[in-house]
Each structure stands twice: as structure tokens, then as C-alpha cells.
Motif scaffolding. Structure first.
Motif: not given
Lengths: 117, 291
Positions: A54-61, A80
Motif C-alpha cells: 500500500m504505497g499511497c493514500p488511495q491504496c488505503s482507501n 500506511l
């Protein structure tokens, strides 16, 4: 024509290489953690998932959205920095570890392990 | 003649825009091996301004284009996603001295595109680190207005195939793609060659590389809600009719959990074109919203 042939060669090569990568299976830790093959509902009111990639905020979304689709998941909070996902579960109709694992797979990331208190 | 040149002149950048991105640490113009998860979607709206080199436009005239590009992406499985691109175009052209300064406006829909992206490999190595490869396949569909056709060489249904690699390592992101578009001549247009203005019929190879650096935050925390990136891209374009274009595209991007904002400028660094007008500059702003 030569350029096109080169392009096809590159695409084919990368595809073959990637097929080799597809055969790799995920390694799931055991011990205090749980095996993902377990299909019994989780008895505890929370679980911690350790997720890779998960390299980014959208990944966490992405992870949030997929976990919240699982019946019995009330909330999910992603860290993250560590890949730790804290999942709060409902009092009844709790999900199985397999369902949580599938949600991570669907979100496009790799589940390293699931821990329960 | 200038109309014929302009007809194709904006094609490379437009298709670069069409082949945008759908997920994080993804470049603004090039592709990324990232995609929406199953049953989730993403809308990417881009507003693009393009200006052509005055020397190539109607004896020193001026040509500008404004494009509203809508990209709709939807995840079908964890590995497979589809995207539909729809560009709405407005072009303003002013003739040079020999044309008496006449102005000409055009409005229409450019070529749309359906693109399938299938991830064939991923290697998630750490909490924030990943490497991915995806295959691309799609179809360029001619627009309603021939003057706004976006395919590289004809007003035809052109299939495309490609491959894209993405890597995220901490604050660094890297993407590279190769996409080949076959000029089929299906559905009308110039088809497979000919003479005069039809000589621009050709297959097209697009190649992009990009580097993204997360400037803020330096390190993620449990409270991280968004991140700022600087982006540097090289966007190349080769056609089998001999035309070549290469752009350097710096940009900036802010990414939150559900929305991403980006801005970029494309600067031509190499243009060797016989069938299209040279580009002067391209500016773009965009917003992506996931749902």
C-alpha cells in the motif's frame, strides 16, 4: 516492421516472465497468527491485518472499501507506515479469516498475516 | 492543407491523455499498472489546453485546442479493470498573413477508447513497496466528427495492445509503458496508405516513462490522509510513417483517499514530423474521484 517485431518480442518476453511470477504463492505466517484457510467466524471483536504494497493514500482507501463490504466488518483503519489494518467487528455475524483475506486480495494487495487479540 | 495537418496534429498528446491512470503513484500522462478494485470505479476529468507551433499552422497563424477528457474506470476483478475515455474538443484556429487572419472554430467529440487492463504479476515486498506488471488491450473508436479523430493515422477502429510496469519504493514511484496501436482502416478513413493527405496512415508506438517523488509527507503515519508528489515524465510517440515526438512533462499531484488533483505541462523536446503540425505546449489540470 522491425520495430513492431521488436515490440511484440518485448511484450511476449515480459508476459512469459510475469507468468512465472504468477505461480508464486503467498506465504502466510502461522503460530500466533492464523491460517487463512480457516473458515470459522472470528470470535474476537477485532482483528489486525498486516498488508504489503500500500504505497499511497488511495491504496488505503481501496483496502477500506473492500473490507467494509465484508459482512460483520464495522470499521477499518489503515496505518500506511506499517501496513497494519485494524478491523473492528460487529457483535454478531462476524466474518471468517478467509473473508478478510479475500477482501485484501480483491483490493489488489498482499496479505502477510492476520492477528487476533 | 493546414486543416489536414491540424487534423492529426494534436493526436499524440490526446492519446497520451486518453491513456491516463487510475490509481496512486500513477503518472499524469502515461500508464500505470494500478487499477480500481472489484466493483469500484474512478472518474478522471482532465481539462487540457494545447497550442501548436505557429510556424506549422497556416502561414504563421494560431491554433489552440481545449479538451475536456472524461475517463471512467471500473474494476471487474482484482486483476482486471476496464476504462472508457471520452474527449470533448474545442478548437480555435486563426489563419496567418496569407489567410487574412480568418478565424475558424470547431467543436466536437474526439475518438473515444475502451481499454482493458489485466494485471499479470505483482510483488508486494514491504508495507509501501510494490512492483506490478499489467497487460493492456483496447480499441480506439472514431469520433463523431472526423476533424476530431484521435487515432494516429485514420478514422478507423484501431485495436491496441501494450504492457506497463509500475514500481513503488518508499517515496519513489516509477512507471514505464509500451503501447502499440494498429491502424486497420476499419470503419472508413484513409486506410492503409495512399497518396497525398492519406499518406499519414501508420501504426503507432507510444512509450512513456515516469518518476514520482513524494515530497510530503516524508514518512507515512497512521494519520496520513493525503500526499503531495512531484512528477517527471517522458512521453514518446513514434509512427511507422516516420513521425516522432518526445515530450518532457513535469507536474505536481496531490492525492487523498478519494480524490486526486494534478497539474502538468508538456514540453516538446524532440519533434520530427512530416504528417502533423508540431506542438508548442500543452497544459493540463485534472481531478480523479473514486467511488
Amino acid at each position: 516492421m522491425r520495430l513492431f517485431a521488436s515490440f511484440i518480442l518485448v511484450v511476449s518476453s515480459l508476459f512469459i516472465i510475469s507468468l512465472g511470477g504468477c505461480q508464486k504463492t503467498e506465504t502466510i505466517s502461522t503460530g500466533n497468527e492464523v491460517a487463512l484457510s480457516e473458515t470459522d467466524a472470528i470470535e474476537e471483536s477485532s482483528a489486525t491485518l498486516w498488508v504489503l504494497g500500500m504505497g499511497c493514500p488511495q491504496c488505503s482507501n481501496n483496502v477500506d472499501e473492500q473490507l467494509l463490504k465484508v459482512p460483520g466488518v464495522e470499521s477499518a483503519k489503515v496505518d500506511l507506515a506499517t501496513g497494519k489494518v485494524a478491523v473492528a467487528l460487529a457483535e454478531t455475524n462476524r466474518p471468517t479469516r478467509q473473508q478478510l483475506a479475500q477482501a485484501i486480495t480483491d483490493s489488489g494487495f498482499t496479505l502477510r498475516k492476520i492477528e487476533v487479540p | 492543407m493546414h486543416q489536414a495537418i491540424l487534423r492529426w496534429a494534436w493526436i499524440p498528446v490526446a492519446i497520451m491523455a486518453m491513456c491516463g491512470h487510475v490509481r496512486a503513484q500513477a503518472p499524469i500522462w502515461g500508464e500505470a499498472a494500478m487499477q480500481p478494485s472489484p466493483n469500484t470505479g474512478l472518474v478522471h476529468e482532465m481539462l487540457i489546453y494545447r497550442r501548436y507551433d505557429e510556424r506549422a499552422v497556416n502561414d504563421g497563424g494560431r491554433a489552440e485546442e481545449f479538451i475536456a477528457l472524461t475517463q471512467f474506470s471500473y474494476g471487474v476483478t482484482a486483476e482486471l479493470a476496464f476504462r472508457f475515455d471520452l474527449p470533448v474538443m474545442f478548437r480555435n484556429e486563426t489563419a496567418g498573413a496569407s489567410g487574412g487572419g480568418d478565424a475558424d472554430d470547431e467543436f466536437g467529440i474526439g475518438d473515444s477508447q475502451i481499454l482493458a487492463k489485466y494485471r499479470v504479476w505483482k510483488n508486494d515486498t514491504a508495507a509501501t513497496d510494490t512492483q506490478r506488471v499489467a497487460l493492456l488491450g483496447g480499441l480506439v473508436i472514431p469520433g463523431t466528427d472526423e476533424a476530431f479523430s484521435m487515432d494516429s493515422s485514420s478514422d478507423s477502429f484501431n485495436p491496441l495492445i501494450g504492457i506497463v510496469y509500475s514500481q513503488v519504493t518508499g517515496r519513489h514511484g516509477f512507471n514505464a509503458d509500451l503501447i502499440w496501436e494498429f491502424d486497420t482502416g476499419w470503419g472508413g478513413g484513409s486506410g492503409g496508405g495512399g497518396s497525398g493527405e492519406d499518406d499519414d496512415s501508420a501504426d503507432t508506438l507510444r512509450y512513456d516513462t515516469s518518476y514520482l517523488f513524494r515530497i510530503v509527507p516524508e514518512a507515512y503515519t497512521a494519520e496520513t490522509e493525503g500526499a503531495w508528489y512531484v512528477v517527471a515524465e517522458l512521453n514518446g510517440w513514434y509512427e511507422t510513417n516516420g513521425d516522432n515526438q518526445l515530450f518532457l512533462s513535469p507536474g505536481v499531484m496531490y492525492e487523498a483517499k478519494r480524490i486526486t488533483l494534478d497539474a502538468s505541462i508538456m514540453i516538446p523536446v524532440w519533434q520530427d514530423l512530416d504528417h502533423r503540425a508540431e506542438m508548442d505546449i500543452v497544459l493540463a489540470i485534472g481531478a480523479r474521484i473514486s467511488f
